[in-house]
Design a protein around this motif. Sequence first.
Motif, short mmCIF file in Angstrom:
data_model
loop_
_atom_site.label_atom_id
_atom_site.label_comp_id
_atom_site.label_asym_id
_atom_site.label_seq_id
_atom_site.Cartn_x
_atom_site.Cartn_y
_atom_site.Cartn_z
N THR A 125 5.86 12.55 18.64
CA THR A 125 6.16 12.74 17.22
C THR A 125 5.18 13.10 16.38
O THR A 125 5.10 14.14 15.52
N ALA A 129 4.43 16.62 14.62
CA ALA A 129 4.24 16.62 12.94
C ALA A 129 2.95 17.25 12.62
O ALA A 129 2.93 18.02 11.52
N LEU A 235 10.97 12.47 12.88
CA LEU A 235 9.83 13.54 12.78
C LEU A 235 9.62 14.02 11.31
O LEU A 235 8.46 13.94 10.81
N ILE A 239 5.99 13.38 9.02
CA ILE A 239 5.58 14.50 8.39
C ILE A 239 5.37 13.91 6.78
O ILE A 239 4.48 14.27 6.21
#
Length: 425
Positions: A125, A129, A235, A239
């Motif tokens: 992940t 990201a 995700l 971010i």
Amino acid sequence: MSATNAAAAERHVSIDAVRGFAVLGILLMNIVGMGLPSFAYLDPTYAGGSTGADLWTWAVNNVLTDGKMRALFTMLFGASAVLIAQRAEGNQPGPAQTHYRRMFWLFVFGMVHAYFLWWGDILVTYAVAGLFIFPFRKLDARVQIGVGVAILAALLTKNAIEANQLIALHDAAAAPGASAAVVKAWQEASQSIIVPPGMKAAELAGFGGGFMDALKARTTMSLLMQLVIAPPDALPEAIGQMFVGMGLFRLGFFTLGWSSRAYLAMIAVGYLIAAPATAWVAMRIYQDGFEPLSLHRWEVWQQVSRPLIALAHASVLLLIVRSGAAQALVDRLAAAGRMAFSNYLMTSIITTLVFCGFGLGLYGKLSRFQELAVVAGVWVFILAWSKPWLARFHYGPFEWAWRSLVRWRPQPFVRRRPGPATAPA
């Protein structure tokens, strides 16, 4: 050492110490999925015990660590992306090449980690990201934080709407005279919150069996995590938190650039507002008997408190670093933080051997409270080995491998020891 260099060194210790604290703290929640059937992470009635010490273990972790340590770890990842890019300016490879090579190899490490060690891997992940955040690393710091908060707010809104829609669909399906189409729609939608029959038994048999049994069970869980859970939730959350981390780093939060009053204000927000609100949510979940719809609805709102409590934890540690108190512990945490990648992977190696059937075979056999003994043992290991290791080597073993792969040549590893002093001729 000049005052400037001393301050820089202190700031780096502050970042490393917070990262070390985060890599230790994240195990408090990961241990549940490592040693118990997966849904026990959310629902203690599913496995691991839901009374007495086990219930209190769930409650305290739910308020203070669940998602909070991951949030802190993720914000630090965003901060590190900026820091490493700054250091790469004017060098070969440059910032972009360095970053994207790092993300490629992090993805490779993460895939190996997910399928062979720990299905709850976060590295994949992070790698994905990281592809999104890099072009925005030079935005104004406050804009970065604003973008991060906007992403997290949008995710919260989406999840809250979906939770309410799920409740409405359940009520419609349970109403007298509900159509077959509505009942079918509810049955399909409920699979996202109600554990399929037989899943617990399959996990117990898989992780309690031999290497290939565990690999098969882990593959199933990893695919579920990477293809179903991560894209819509993990995700975008990563971010958003990375954007916040980039902005906070550039504003000096992680480098002791804030006043003590500002850190105290962050502690007050986290511990006097966010933590009590989270405790109230945890109490509602408990009062509703961990009923799946209620659990799902209330868990959504914990997304609000995660970064606030995480930053309160970090603020406490940053004030300790600034004060010079508990220096021995700070040094150990900083060493653990410098080797966070190795320590994260070593944690999975150790727990795999502790819980899986081809190791000690303790999967599903320890209660939630009893698992804390394993956590304590891993903490002792991390704090004990990191500092002596770095006294002899430049990097942790996996940091060295990652750095060497990024630069595509072996990096210096063993520290040179000073030779014996010789008398002048």
